[in-house]
Design a protein around this motif. Structure first.
Motif, short mmCIF file in Angstrom:
data_model
loop_
_atom_site.label_atom_id
_atom_site.label_comp_id
_atom_site.label_asym_id
_atom_site.label_seq_id
_atom_site.Cartn_x
_atom_site.Cartn_y
_atom_site.Cartn_z
N ALA A 290 0.82 -1.22 0.00
CA ALA A 290 0.00 0.00 0.00
C ALA A 290 0.85 1.26 0.00
O ALA A 290 0.38 2.32 -0.44
N ASP A 291 2.09 1.17 0.48
CA ASP A 291 2.91 2.38 0.60
C ASP A 291 3.90 2.54 -0.56
O ASP A 291 4.84 3.32 -0.46
N ILE A 292 3.69 1.83 -1.67
CA ILE A 292 4.63 1.89 -2.78
C ILE A 292 4.76 3.31 -3.32
O ILE A 292 5.80 3.69 -3.88
N GLY A 293 3.75 4.11 -3.15
CA GLY A 293 3.81 5.49 -3.64
C GLY A 293 4.85 6.33 -2.94
O GLY A 293 5.21 7.41 -3.43
N GLY A 294 5.39 5.85 -1.80
CA GLY A 294 6.43 6.58 -1.11
C GLY A 294 7.75 6.60 -1.85
O GLY A 294 8.62 7.43 -1.54
N CYS A 295 7.93 5.68 -2.81
CA CYS A 295 9.16 5.66 -3.61
C CYS A 295 8.97 6.59 -4.81
O CYS A 295 8.79 6.15 -5.94
N SER A 296 9.02 7.87 -4.53
CA SER A 296 8.62 8.85 -5.54
C SER A 296 9.56 8.92 -6.73
O SER A 296 9.20 9.50 -7.76
N LEU A 297 10.77 8.33 -6.65
CA LEU A 297 11.72 8.40 -7.75
C LEU A 297 11.65 7.16 -8.66
O LEU A 297 12.41 7.07 -9.62
N LEU A 298 10.76 6.24 -8.36
CA LEU A 298 10.67 5.01 -9.15
C LEU A 298 10.38 5.32 -10.62
O LEU A 298 9.45 6.04 -10.96
N LYS A 299 11.22 4.73 -11.49
CA LYS A 299 11.01 4.86 -12.93
C LYS A 299 10.48 3.57 -13.55
O LYS A 299 9.74 3.60 -14.52
N VAL A 300 10.91 2.41 -13.02
CA VAL A 300 10.48 1.12 -13.54
C VAL A 300 9.87 0.30 -12.40
O VAL A 300 10.53 0.06 -11.39
N CYS B 204 7.46 7.59 -12.72
CA CYS B 204 7.41 6.24 -13.29
C CYS B 204 7.24 6.30 -14.80
O CYS B 204 6.32 6.93 -15.33
N ALA B 205 8.15 5.59 -15.52
CA ALA B 205 8.09 5.53 -16.98
C ALA B 205 7.56 4.19 -17.47
O ALA B 205 7.00 4.11 -18.57
N SER B 206 7.73 3.12 -16.69
CA SER B 206 7.29 1.78 -17.10
C SER B 206 6.59 1.10 -15.94
O SER B 206 7.19 0.93 -14.88
N LEU B 207 5.35 0.69 -16.15
CA LEU B 207 4.56 0.00 -15.13
C LEU B 207 4.06 -1.31 -15.73
O LEU B 207 3.22 -1.31 -16.63
N ASN C 280 4.58 10.67 -16.60
CA ASN C 280 5.82 10.26 -17.27
C ASN C 280 5.77 8.84 -17.81
O ASN C 280 6.79 8.32 -18.27
N LEU C 281 4.60 8.21 -17.73
CA LEU C 281 4.49 6.83 -18.20
C LEU C 281 4.76 6.73 -19.71
O LEU C 281 4.19 7.47 -20.51
N GLU C 282 5.63 5.77 -20.06
CA GLU C 282 5.90 5.46 -21.46
C GLU C 282 5.41 4.06 -21.82
O GLU C 282 5.06 3.81 -22.98
N ASN C 283 5.40 3.15 -20.85
CA ASN C 283 4.95 1.77 -21.07
C ASN C 283 3.99 1.39 -19.96
O ASN C 283 4.34 1.43 -18.78
N LEU D 161 -1.74 10.88 -20.72
CA LEU D 161 -0.37 10.33 -20.72
C LEU D 161 0.28 10.66 -22.06
O LEU D 161 0.39 9.82 -22.95
N HIS D 162 0.75 11.89 -22.20
CA HIS D 162 1.25 12.36 -23.48
C HIS D 162 2.55 11.70 -23.88
O HIS D 162 2.92 11.74 -25.06
N LEU D 163 3.27 11.08 -22.94
CA LEU D 163 4.54 10.42 -23.27
C LEU D 163 4.37 8.93 -23.54
O LEU D 163 5.33 8.25 -23.88
N LEU D 164 3.14 8.42 -23.40
CA LEU D 164 2.90 6.98 -23.51
C LEU D 164 3.26 6.47 -24.91
O LEU D 164 2.84 7.04 -25.92
N LYS D 165 4.06 5.36 -24.94
CA LYS D 165 4.48 4.76 -26.21
C LYS D 165 3.80 3.41 -26.44
O LYS D 165 3.47 3.09 -27.58
N GLU D 166 3.63 2.62 -25.38
CA GLU D 166 3.03 1.30 -25.54
C GLU D 166 1.95 1.10 -24.48
O GLU D 166 2.19 1.31 -23.30
N LEU D 167 0.76 0.68 -24.93
CA LEU D 167 -0.37 0.42 -24.04
C LEU D 167 -0.89 -0.98 -24.31
O LEU D 167 -1.26 -1.31 -25.44
N ASN D 168 -0.90 -1.82 -23.27
CA ASN D 168 -1.39 -3.20 -23.41
C ASN D 168 -2.35 -3.49 -22.27
O ASN D 168 -1.95 -3.59 -21.11
#
Length: 1021
Positions: free
Chosen positions: A230-240, A262-265, A285-288, A307-314
């Motif tokens: 539940a507290d994963i949002g505390g890692c504010s610098l997470l990119k992947v 976050c760029a990839s989720l 900042n999501l791209e994937n 999500l203006h930076l989004l490149k891939e959506l699945n």
């Protein structure tokens, strides 16, 4: 000198202290280390034991002030051997990197003696064993540690939490198990944690918010369960963020919306439920974004357009409804959208073609409407993949389809498209796969199709096409170039063709080699026919149309054609003799046309199956058992296999008899060997059953509950979970285990019938293996995995109920009863027709193939676990229950699960042979023979025991085919189908696992064998 050091290696602890102190410790340590290595490419030849300093050696770097080794980097030098103790002499070492080699053995705990080490990288080797706990007892300076891509097992050591300065930890792609160390969330300097592709389990507990600097978190491909922390949002610098392919469940925690960096989720392949919240649009900042293969429902969030930076959506393989949000047009960087296999409705969104996409898949929904000309007039010409298959699209194919000049795959199959194929398909010069099958297309195949020069797979079957096959198709030059697809044959798993050939040739069952080659080639067909984007087999499938005229001789120029299907058309004329030049043919089906004259002689056509040319009464040749009329005054050519009494003929016959004699001897020897094997396995089975019977009986008795005690009597005691629908029972709790509604008993429990609150009938299995079942956590994790498995030929798990003493599985109710009942119940009045039996065999194969695709072994395949629904479709049940046991012990499996003698694969009796999907293939082979013959796998006569496989094999060898088919059919079966299916069953039931085909291959073979007769009524009821 080197030999001296090798000899001293065993006495390092005591001997080194007595050496001359002037001898450089680093030289000595490195030479000892080298002595334990193999250096096939001579990369360490510069390492000379006579040197006073190692600082000029390959891979060695020294401190210029002290001349001591501070860095040893030997990445990718093809070194093998073990990590010796010599490295412990390098007291100033800061960087130790030995990745991308072939190092073996266990991790040397002496590596912990480095008090100055900053980097420890042993990734991409073959190290095994567990990670020593003492390895990280002295790790105050350690910043980077990697043991990725090895064969390590056991648990992650708790001592890893003692390394306060760790920045990067990578143990990915190993076999580590157990839970995450409790202290790992206190490594406050950690920036990258990669534990993906292991066997880690349990909950991912809260505390991750302590990792303020974490940039990459990769825990995918494990067995984690429970919700996301539940507290994963505390890692504010997470990119992947990668939690893919686990057993996580619940809804997405609200704290995720705080991951602004976050760029990839990646959350695919879990059991997440509920709607995807609108706040997902705040992750700017999501791209994937990959949410596929879950149980998400509701509408696809409109906020994705933010999500203006989004490149891939699945978001494929979920339960999304409604339409596709037009807000996606704001995602100007989108390159790939996959929304396939959902429940989307409405018209096809034409705006999606203007988005500049490279890959678009909307298949497997209920999208309708037309694809008009205007939507393609401004379409992005960089589109490479367009998959609109399995929808309800109507209208015509746009006439300007050719503007898609970059398209590699175009799939519009299984829709309601009408009209003709536009001539502009010839402009699809980059297209490799063109699939327009199963529509309502009419008109002719345009000759312009020859312009599609990259075409490797053309599928137009099941339409209303007429006219001639255009000769211009020979211009599809990729149909004559092989290098681009040769990798397919070598990259895919394939049971040994050599074994297959030997197995079949050692059993010359009916004296004809035609089917032998046909079966080999159909197996190849299954292997070489992957439906993947960018690669395909070389094929032309035009069956089930109204095509007329003759086969153009130009087709013979398509030298690398592998699969040709022209069946069920109105084609006429003789077959061009040039077709024998098609040396790579795997299948050539021209059945049910109006061809005449002689079949070509040579190449593939010497081994073509009778079913591939059936339904052409004017064809002649040995394959169709219709001799061709003599054509004088051509010279008469004597048949070397005829019974001519001349000297030459006698000589040929004599040699043939010798060959047949040798073949007969081989067959007898092979049959004797197989018979001995079967007897041995039978004896072992009987022994195991005898030794376990008392234990099994005790287990069954100990699992019995008082039927008056409803599992829901105390609502706070048990846990009822339904994957869909109503969670209430119409008859109340007391009706759950009503003995009057008992349906049957099996190795895992008793089955009852009851009704849900919404009126649906369900089957309740009360497990009687409570003493063996794992913990509630493991039980629920396995149930959720089973609940995600959905297939037309598999019994669906609707839900489950848990208490420590009682576990219930809730299945869909199949009213038709078991396959065993249909085959062997004397009270059954309806005898299964041949068409029904073939349908059952094919359906079972498809169900098992799907199980194996999701890495699930059945273990318990038998006719009582195959149910028949109201339409005659088989549904395989009881799969995956073996995974509930704490370990797949062979004794338990052989007695508890493989309870019916005759279905058990031989490898259950041999502890040195790994249990794989091939044990299911064996059971399937026995089931095939059971369905065809109507006999049980093992039948006990008054003075004999008859093993079904042996009986069928012997009958085929003696040419007594009629004894292999259930006599109750009265001869009403097509031999062209029956004999190949029987032989396929025997191959699947091979004693050697590697000789058995995969179930996906079996499905392809069965579909090729199937040859329904035109105009003949199929008795499906």
């Amino acid at each position: 000198m080197l030999l001296k050091f090798c000899f001293l290696l065993a006495f390092v602890p005591s001997f080194i202290q007595s050496l001359d102190p002037t001898l450089n410790d680093d030289v000595l340590g490195l030479i000892f280390f080298k002595a334990g290595l193999e250096d096939p490419e001579g990369k360490l030849t510069s390492w000379n034991e006579d040197d006073e300093s190692p600082c000029s050696w390959v891979g060695v770097k020294c401190d210029p002030r002290t001349n001591r080794v501070i860095q040893l980097t030997l990445d990718g030098l093809s070194l093998s051997g073990h990590i010796g103790r010599g490295l412990s002499r390098l007291q100033s070492l800061q960087v130790l990197s030995l990745s991308k080699n072939n190092l073996t053995g266990t991790i040397n705990p002496d590596l912990s003696h480095f008090g100055t080490l900053h980097v420890m990288d042993f990734g991409e080797n073959n190290l095994s064993g567990s990670v020593p706990d003492e390895l990280f007892k002295q790790c105050g300076t350690l910043r980077v540690v990697s043991f990725a891509n090895n064969n390590l097992n056991g648990q992650l050591p708790d001592s890893l939490s003692y390394c306060p300065n760790l920045v990067s930890v990578n143990f990915s792609s190993n076999q580590l198990s157990g839970r995450l160390p409790a202290g790992i969330w206190y490594l406050r300097s950690l920036q990258s944690l990669d534990l993906s592709d292991n066997l880690l389990e349990g909950d991912v507990v809260d505390g991750i918010a302590n990792l303020y600097d974490l940039r990459a978190l990769k825990l995918g491909k494990n067995r984690f369960s429970g919700p996301l922390p539940a507290d994963i949002g505390g890692c504010s610098l997470l990119k992947v963020v990668d939690f893919s392919e686990n057993s996580l469940s619940g809804s997405l925690p609200d704290s995720l919306q705080r991951l602004n960096s976050c760029a990839s989720l990646y959350l695919h392949g879990n059991s997440f439920t509920g709607e995807v919240p609108e706040w997902v649009g705040k992750l700017g900042n999501l791209e994937n974004l990959d949410l596929s293969e879950n149980f998400f429902s509701g509408r696809i969030p409109f906020s994705l357009g933010n999500l203006h930076l989004l490149k891939e959506l699945n978001v494929s393989m979920n339960q999304f409804t409604g339409g596709l949000p037009e807000s996606l047009t704001n995602c100007v960087n989108l390159l790939a959208i996959d929304i396939s296999q959902n429940n989307l409705t409405g018209n096809l969104p034409l705006w999606i073609f203007k988005m500049g996409l490279q890959r678009l898949s909307l298949s497997g929904n209920r999208l309708g409407g037309r694809i008009d000309y205007a939507s393609f007039s401004s379409i992005n010409q960089g589109l490479e993949v367009l998959d609109l298959s399995s929808n309800v699209l109507s209208g015509e194919i746009p006439s300007n389809i050719g503007v898609l000049s970059s398209l590699r795959l175009l799939n519009m199959s299984r829709n309601h498209l009408i009209g003709s194929i536009p001539a502009s398909v010839g402009a699809l010069k980059a297209t490799q796969i063109l699939d327009l099958s199963t529509n309502w297309l009419h008109g002719s195949i345009p000759p312009e199709i020859g312009g599609a020069v990259s075409l490797k797979e053309l599928r137009l079957e099941k339409n209303y096409l007429s006219g001639k096959i255009p000769a211009q198709i020979e211009n599809c030059s990729s149909l004559t170039s092989f290098p681009s697809i040769v990798c397919i044959a070598t990259a895919l798993p394939f049971f040994s063709l050599n074994n297959m050939v030997k197995q079949i040739f050692f059993k010359r069952w009916d004296g004809s080699d035609h089917f032998i080659f046909f079966l080999i080639l159909t197996v190849l067909n299954a292997v070489l026919y992957p439906r993947v984007y960018g690669f395909s087999s070389v094929s032309m499938i035009l069956s089930h149309n109204n095509l007329s005229g003759s086969i153009p001789a130009a087709i013979a120029n398509l030298s690398n054609l592998q699969y040709v299907d022209l069946s069920f058309n109105n084609l006429t004329g003789s077959l061009p003799k040039e077709l024998t030049n098609l040396s790579r043919l795997v299948s050539f089906n021209i059945s049910h046309n109006h061809f005449l004259g002689e079949l070509p002689v040579g190449g593939f056509f010497n081994t073509i199956s009778a079913s591939s040319v059936s339904g052409n009464p004017s064809l002649c040749g040995s394959v169709v058992n219709h001799s061709c009329p003599s054509n004088h005054p051509k010279p008469i050519v004597l048949n070397p296999n005829s019974s001519d009494s001349s000297h030459g003929g006698s000589s040929q016959n004599h040699r043939r008899k010798i060959v047949l004699s040798i073949s007969a001897l081989i067959a007898i020897g092979a049959a004797a060997f197989i018979a001995i094997g079967v007897v041995a396995v039978t004896v072992l089975n009987i022994h195991v059953r005898s030794s376990m019977s008392r234990a099994a009986a005790a287990l069954m008795l100990s699992g019995e509950e008082d039927y008056s005690c409803s599992p829901t009597k105390d609502p706070n005691y048990g846990k009822l979970v339904m994957f869909s629908g109503d969670a209430e029972f119409a008859a109340g709790a007391n009706g759950l285990l009503n003995k009057d509604c008992e349906l049957g008993r099996g190795g895992f429990g008793v089955v009852y019938q009851t009704t849900l609150g919404d009126g649906r009938s369900v089957a309740i299995k009360k497990l009687t293996v409570s003493g063996l079942i794992k913990s509630q956590e493991d039980f629920e994790r396995e149930m959720k995995k089973l609940g995600k498995i959905r297939h037309h030929n598999l019994v669906t798990l609707e839900g489950y109920y848990w208490t420590p003493s009682l576990q219930l599985l809730i299945y869909e109710f199949i009213a038709g009863g078991s396959l065993y009942k249909h085959l062997h119940d004397g009270a059954s009045k309806n005898i299964l027709s041949w068409r029904q039996r073939f349908k059952i065999i094919l359906g079972m194969a498809k169900g098992l193939a799907h199980l194996h695709q999701v890495n699930m072994i059945h273990y318990n395949l038998k006719s009582t676990n195959v149910l028949i629904d109201g339409s005659g479709e088989p549904k395989v049940g009881d799969f995956g229950l073996a995974r509930l046991l704490p370990m797949l012990d062979r004794c338990i499996l052989s007695s508890k699960i493989q309870s019916a003698l005759g279905y058990m694969a031989p490898e259950f009796a041999c502890r040195t042979v790994k249990i794989t999907e091939k044990c299911d293939v064996y059971g399937f082979g026995v089931l095939v023979l059971e369905v065809i013959t109507g006999k049980r796998p093992v039948e006990y006569m008054e003075d004999d025991v008859v093993v079904l496989c042996d009986m069928v094999r012997g009958a085929l060898e003696d040419g007594r085919v009629e004894e292999c088919v259930d006599g109750r059919l009265g001869g009403n079966f097509p031999p062209d189908e029956a004999i190949p299916v029987i032989k396929l069953g025997l191959i699947c039931a091979s004693q050697v696992p590697s000789n058995r085909p995969d179930m996906e291959e079996v499905v392809n073979i069965l579909e090729l064998i199937q040859c329904p007769l035109e105009g003949q009524q199929e008795e499906l009821e």
